[in-house]
Enzyme design. Structure first.
Site, PDB file in Angstrom:
ATOM      1  N   GLU A  72     -13.964 -35.168  28.169  1.00  0.00           N
ATOM      2  CA  GLU A  72     -14.931 -35.221  27.078  1.00  0.00           C
ATOM      3  C   GLU A  72     -14.483 -34.327  25.918  1.00  0.00           C
ATOM      4  OE1 GLU A  72     -16.850 -37.544  27.408  1.00  0.00           O
ATOM      5  OE2 GLU A  72     -18.172 -37.528  29.148  1.00  0.00           O
ATOM      6  N   ASN A 106     -16.986 -41.789  22.496  1.00  0.00           N
ATOM      7  CA  ASN A 106     -16.717 -40.451  21.948  1.00  0.00           C
ATOM      8  C   ASN A 106     -15.237 -40.084  22.043  1.00  0.00           C
ATOM      9  OD1 ASN A 106     -16.354 -39.981  24.648  1.00  0.00           O
ATOM     10  ND2 ASN A 106     -17.900 -38.391  24.860  1.00  0.00           N
ATOM     11  N   ASP A 123     -10.789 -41.236  37.841  1.00  0.00           N
ATOM     12  CA  ASP A 123     -11.912 -40.306  37.990  1.00  0.00           C
ATOM     13  C   ASP A 123     -12.891 -40.807  39.041  1.00  0.00           C
ATOM     14  OD1 ASP A 123     -12.855 -42.472  36.483  1.00  0.00           O
ATOM     15  OD2 ASP A 123     -12.766 -41.364  34.610  1.00  0.00           O
ATOM     16  N   HIS A 139     -13.286 -40.224  24.739  1.00  0.00           N
ATOM     17  CA  HIS A 139     -12.759 -39.687  25.997  1.00  0.00           C
ATOM     18  C   HIS A 139     -11.776 -40.655  26.646  1.00  0.00           C
ATOM     19  CE1 HIS A 139     -16.343 -41.361  28.627  1.00  0.00           C
ATOM     20  NE2 HIS A 139     -15.378 -42.253  28.534  1.00  0.00           N
TER      21      HIS A 139
HETATM   22  P1  PGA Z   1     -16.260 -48.919  29.220  1.00  0.00           P
HETATM   23  O1  PGA Z   1     -15.848 -47.401  29.435  1.00  0.00           O
HETATM   24  O2  PGA Z   1     -15.042 -49.713  29.533  1.00  0.00           O
HETATM   25  O3  PGA Z   1     -17.359 -49.174  30.187  1.00  0.00           O
HETATM   26  O4  PGA Z   1     -16.665 -49.052  27.801  1.00  0.00           O
HETATM   27  C1  PGA Z   1     -14.628 -46.961  28.953  1.00  0.00           C
HETATM   28  C2  PGA Z   1     -14.489 -45.489  29.196  1.00  0.00           C
HETATM   29  O5  PGA Z   1     -15.510 -44.788  29.212  1.00  0.00           O
HETATM   30  O6  PGA Z   1     -13.351 -45.015  29.367  1.00  0.00           O
END
Ligand code: PGA
Length: 261
Positions: A144, A137, A67, A139
């Site tokens: 999302e 959450n 992304d 994702h």
């Molecule tokens: P993080 O993010 O590794 O910074 O916890 C993971 C994600 O949002 O996929």
């Protein structure tokens, strides 16, 4: 899903690095899906160390980001192109060539057309191994809650939760986190041959439980991975703390690893 549970993020990174190094050495089609966020950073450090020892290179590998934020200048330290460049590109890092680092262009005049272009390039690349993190959450990429589990690369509105989780990269100001991104869809991610999901820290425990032991639901987008036949989840004890069947997963990991299954 093969689930490994380890003491801490460093132990997770050791196993993850071995998996990535093995997968990239063995394959004809050397395409690797890379992710950002904090979770994969110890893994990338291991890959740089292995490169420095002359044991591993991403030279000749095509790397594809999951992304990118929409609207951040490319030179912004939190643009995912910049983050991945700093982590992986060049002889001083992993040998990955700049032209082989593919990221969606978050500055395209038509971000929807750019999402379609990126989708095509990811599918053409036939990703051999996709590294994934998980949001609090649930994702994956930036898919999302409420996003179709068969979505292809698209423009996504970041959840409030995600903007607050990522505020730490933007001077602790959730409003400074972009509102939009271009992300591979869950359906795109599912096309990768193998998926390596990393989860560390107590903030991920609820999402890990929902994704592994809950039903498949777009409320927890990562749960779609239950439907993929080649997923390895590496979690530390904190992220695995809510798993009901943790003992079974540990026993299975132990036995299958020992027997090279
Ligand atoms: P993080 O993010 O590794 O910074 O916890 C993971 C994600 O949002 O996929």
């Amino acid at each position: 899903m093969k689930i490994g549970i380890f003491a801490d993020p460093e132990a997770v990174a050791d196993v993850a690095a071995t998996l990535v190094i093995t997968a990239m050495a063995r394959t004809e089609n050397r395409s690797l899906g890379v992710s950002t966020g904090s979770t994969p950073l110890p893994l990338y450090a291991r890959l740089r160390e292995a490169h420095a020892r002359g044991e591993f290179t991403l030279e000749g590998v095509r790397a594809y980001s999951l992304d990118e934020y929409v609207g951040l200048p490319v030179e912004h330290p939190q643009s995912y192109r910049r983050v991945l460049f700093n982590e992986l590109v060049g002889e001083g890092r992993t040998g990955l060539r700049e032209e082989d680092l593919h990221t969606p262009n978050g500055h395209a005049e038509d971000v929807f057309a750019e999402a379609a272009r990126y989708e095509e390039s990811v599918i053409d690349a036939r990703i051999k191994l996709q590294i994934l993190g998980i949001g609090t959450n649930g994702h994956i990429g930036f898919n999302e809650p409420g996003t179709s589990l068969s979505a292809r690369t698209h423009v996504e509105v970041l959840a409030k939760q995600t903007r607050s989780d990522n505020a730490r990269f933007f001077g602790d100001d959730p409003d400074a986190v972009p509102e939009l991104c271009i992300t591979q869809g869950a359906g795109t991610i599912m096309e990768a041959k193998k998926l390596l999901l990393l989860a560390t820290g107590a903030t991920k425990a609820t999402a890990v439980r929902a994704v592994v032991e809950g039903g498949i639901s777009m409320h927890w987008p990562g749960s779609v991975l239950q439907w993929h036949d080649s997923v390895v989840l590496l979690a530390d004890e904190e992220a695995a703390a809510e798993l009901e069947n943790a003992d079974l997963y540990k026993e299975r990991w132990e036995l299958t690893t020992r027997r090279n299954m």
